[in-house]
Design a protein around this motif. Structure first.
Motif, PDB file in Angstrom:
ATOM      1  N   MET A 113       8.003 -17.717 -10.010  1.00 24.12           N
ATOM      2  CA  MET A 113       8.807 -16.979 -10.986  1.00 24.12           C
ATOM      3  C   MET A 113       8.109 -16.806 -12.343  1.00 24.12           C
ATOM      4  N   SER A 114       6.911 -17.322 -12.486  1.00 26.79           N
ATOM      5  CA  SER A 114       6.160 -17.109 -13.727  1.00 26.79           C
ATOM      6  C   SER A 114       5.637 -15.674 -13.755  1.00 26.79           C
ATOM      7  N   THR A 115       5.217 -15.220 -14.919  1.00 26.31           N
ATOM      8  CA  THR A 115       4.659 -13.870 -15.039  1.00 26.31           C
ATOM      9  C   THR A 115       3.427 -13.718 -14.153  1.00 26.31           C
ATOM     10  N   LYS A 116       2.569 -14.709 -14.182  1.00 19.15           N
ATOM     11  CA  LYS A 116       1.361 -14.677 -13.354  1.00 19.15           C
ATOM     12  C   LYS A 116       1.726 -14.680 -11.873  1.00 19.15           C
ATOM     13  N   GLY A 117       2.684 -15.525 -11.488  1.00 19.32           N
ATOM     14  CA  GLY A 117       3.095 -15.603 -10.088  1.00 19.32           C
ATOM     15  C   GLY A 117       3.707 -14.311  -9.588  1.00 19.32           C
ATOM     16  N   LEU A 118       4.573 -13.708 -10.398  1.00 23.68           N
ATOM     17  CA  LEU A 118       5.180 -12.427 -10.009  1.00 23.68           C
ATOM     18  C   LEU A 118       4.132 -11.330  -9.908  1.00 23.68           C
ATOM     19  N   ALA A 119       3.194 -11.323 -10.854  1.00 23.95           N
ATOM     20  CA  ALA A 119       2.115 -10.317 -10.817  1.00 23.95           C
ATOM     21  C   ALA A 119       1.279 -10.479  -9.551  1.00 23.95           C
ATOM     22  N   LEU A 120       0.959 -11.734  -9.191  1.00 25.41           N
ATOM     23  CA  LEU A 120       0.189 -11.979  -7.976  1.00 25.41           C
ATOM     24  C   LEU A 120       0.956 -11.541  -6.735  1.00 25.41           C
ATOM     25  N   LEU A 121       2.262 -11.821  -6.695  1.00 25.67           N
ATOM     26  CA  LEU A 121       3.078 -11.398  -5.547  1.00 25.67           C
ATOM     27  C   LEU A 121       3.139  -9.880  -5.431  1.00 25.67           C
ATOM     28  N   ILE A 122       3.360  -9.205  -6.531  1.00 26.11           N
ATOM     29  CA  ILE A 122       3.489  -7.744  -6.502  1.00 26.11           C
ATOM     30  C   ILE A 122       2.157  -7.090  -6.136  1.00 26.11           C
TER      31      ILE A 122
ATOM     32  N   GLY B  47      -0.513  -8.523  -4.741  1.00 17.22           N
ATOM     33  CA  GLY B  47      -0.885  -8.945  -3.394  1.00 17.22           C
ATOM     34  C   GLY B  47      -0.081  -8.227  -2.334  1.00 17.22           C
ATOM     35  N   GLY B  48       1.220  -8.081  -2.558  1.00 18.64           N
ATOM     36  CA  GLY B  48       2.076  -7.368  -1.604  1.00 18.64           C
ATOM     37  C   GLY B  48       1.664  -5.915  -1.438  1.00 18.64           C
ATOM     38  N   LEU B  49       1.342  -5.258  -2.550  1.00 19.04           N
ATOM     39  CA  LEU B  49       0.891  -3.865  -2.466  1.00 19.04           C
ATOM     40  C   LEU B  49      -0.437  -3.760  -1.718  1.00 19.04           C
ATOM     41  N   LEU B  50      -1.356  -4.670  -2.000  1.00 17.44           N
ATOM     42  CA  LEU B  50      -2.649  -4.638  -1.315  1.00 17.44           C
ATOM     43  C   LEU B  50      -2.511  -4.924   0.176  1.00 17.44           C
ATOM     44  N   VAL B  51      -1.676  -5.901   0.522  1.00 20.25           N
ATOM     45  CA  VAL B  51      -1.460  -6.209   1.940  1.00 20.25           C
ATOM     46  C   VAL B  51      -0.781  -5.030   2.628  1.00 20.25           C
ATOM     47  N   GLY B  52       0.219  -4.457   1.979  1.00 16.72           N
ATOM     48  CA  GLY B  52       0.908  -3.297   2.570  1.00 16.72           C
ATOM     49  C   GLY B  52      -0.030  -2.121   2.763  1.00 16.72           C
ATOM     50  N   PHE B  53      -0.846  -1.822   1.751  1.00 18.15           N
ATOM     51  CA  PHE B  53      -1.812  -0.730   1.869  1.00 18.15           C
ATOM     52  C   PHE B  53      -2.823  -1.023   2.971  1.00 18.15           C
ATOM     53  N   GLY B  54      -3.358  -2.255   2.969  1.00 18.59           N
ATOM     54  CA  GLY B  54      -4.365  -2.617   3.974  1.00 18.59           C
ATOM     55  C   GLY B  54      -3.815  -2.576   5.384  1.00 18.59           C
ATOM     56  N   THR B  55      -2.592  -3.036   5.546  1.00 19.45           N
ATOM     57  CA  THR B  55      -1.972  -3.026   6.868  1.00 19.45           C
ATOM     58  C   THR B  55      -1.775  -1.598   7.356  1.00 19.45           C
ATOM     59  N   ARG B  56      -1.329  -0.747   6.481  1.00 22.49           N
ATOM     60  CA  ARG B  56      -1.126   0.659   6.866  1.00 22.49           C
ATOM     61  C   ARG B  56      -2.465   1.350   7.114  1.00 22.49           C
ATOM     62  N   TYR B  57      -3.440   1.100   6.249  1.00 24.82           N
ATOM     63  CA  TYR B  57      -4.752   1.735   6.376  1.00 24.82           C
ATOM     64  C   TYR B  57      -5.451   1.290   7.656  1.00 24.82           C
ATOM     65  N   ALA B  58      -5.325   0.001   8.002  1.00 26.52           N
ATOM     66  CA  ALA B  58      -5.957  -0.536   9.213  1.00 26.52           C
ATOM     67  C   ALA B  58      -5.110  -0.286  10.451  1.00 26.52           C
ATOM     68  N   ASP B  59      -3.942   0.294  10.269  1.00 29.20           N
ATOM     69  CA  ASP B  59      -3.008   0.562  11.368  1.00 29.20           C
ATOM     70  C   ASP B  59      -2.630  -0.716  12.109  1.00 29.20           C
ATOM     71  N   GLY B  60      -2.388  -1.767  11.325  1.00 31.29           N
ATOM     72  CA  GLY B  60      -1.955  -3.026  11.918  1.00 31.29           C
ATOM     73  C   GLY B  60      -2.310  -4.206  11.043  1.00 31.29           C
ATOM     74  N   CYS B  61      -1.748  -5.343  11.374  1.00 31.53           N
ATOM     75  CA  CYS B  61      -1.955  -6.556  10.591  1.00 31.53           C
ATOM     76  C   CYS B  61      -2.953  -7.479  11.284  1.00 31.53           C
ATOM     77  N   THR B  62      -3.198  -8.612  10.667  1.00 30.02           N
ATOM     78  CA  THR B  62      -4.164  -9.555  11.213  1.00 30.02           C
ATOM     79  C   THR B  62      -3.745 -10.054  12.594  1.00 30.02           C
ATOM     80  N   SER B  63      -2.466 -10.363  12.759  1.00 27.42           N
ATOM     81  CA  SER B  63      -2.030 -10.858  14.069  1.00 27.42           C
ATOM     82  C   SER B  63      -2.123  -9.769  15.130  1.00 27.42           C
TER      83      SER B  63
END
Length: 185
Positions: free
Chosen positions: A121-130, A132-148
């Motif tokens: 809930m810290s500013t740094k933590g929220l920034a990392l979550l947001i 990181g979430g955008l990067l993971v979402g973009f990467g998952t869509r771009y790679a057409d799938g996730c790591t699993s």
């Protein structure tokens, strides 16, 4: 040795994953967590906004049991099947993590400096979550799938794009762990 609380050895968990993948391949199904997000978005009406979500989500409801199983299994595993043993880490890793500001290294499954509510809930933590979430979402869509999906399902069915994606995941993980993480902390 307490077989209930200790991690399952590779010769038990590996064949179990193999059996599950063989059954999925036999039935023409693929495994991956990100496909569940696509199914859930379609269920709540995302198909009205984007053609990407135009699919018959009822054909994919079986895969939602994977998400439910992961959540329920994670809860059972962490609350009822965990022992309180400290993870045996390389002394160099412990020193490097202490230099980054981590305490009680190996005492918990995940470090409190990243995952307790104060950190999240810290500013740094929220920034990392947001971010990181955008990067993971973009990467998952771009790679057409996730790591699993790529590492388990794609590699087991010998798909070249999955091999390329998994190599990319490992390179990204190495860059994150060795170059970016020290900058964040």
């Amino acid at each position: 040795m307490n077989y209930i609380l200790d991690p399952w050895p590779w010769y038990v968990s590996g064949p179990l994953i193999t059996v599950v993948m063989a059954l999925l391949l036999y039935h023409g199904k693929t495994f991956g967590m990100s496909s569940n997000l696509k199914t859930m978005c379609t269920m709540v009406g995302a198909d009205k906004v984007s053609d990407f979500f135009k699919l018959d989500w009822k054909d994919y409801t079986w895969n939602l049991f994977v998400v439910a199983g992961a959540i329920i299994g994670g809860f059972i595993g962490s609350h009822y099947l965990s022992n309180d043993s400290i993870t045996n880490l390389n002394p160099t890793t412990i020193t490097e993590l202490k230099d980054l500001g981590f305490n009680n290294i190996g005492a918990q499954l995940v470090p409190a400096e990243l995952y307790d509510w104060d950190a999240v809930m810290s500013t740094k933590g929220l920034a990392l979550l947001i971010i990181g979430g955008l990067l993971v979402g973009f990467g998952t869509r771009y790679a057409d799938g996730c790591t699993s999906g790529h590492a388990i399902s794609g590699l087991s069915s010998l798909q070249k794009p999955s091999l390329i994606a998994v190599i990319g995941f490992f390179i990204g993980g190495l860059i994150m762990a060795n170059l970016i993480l020290p900058l964040i902390f």
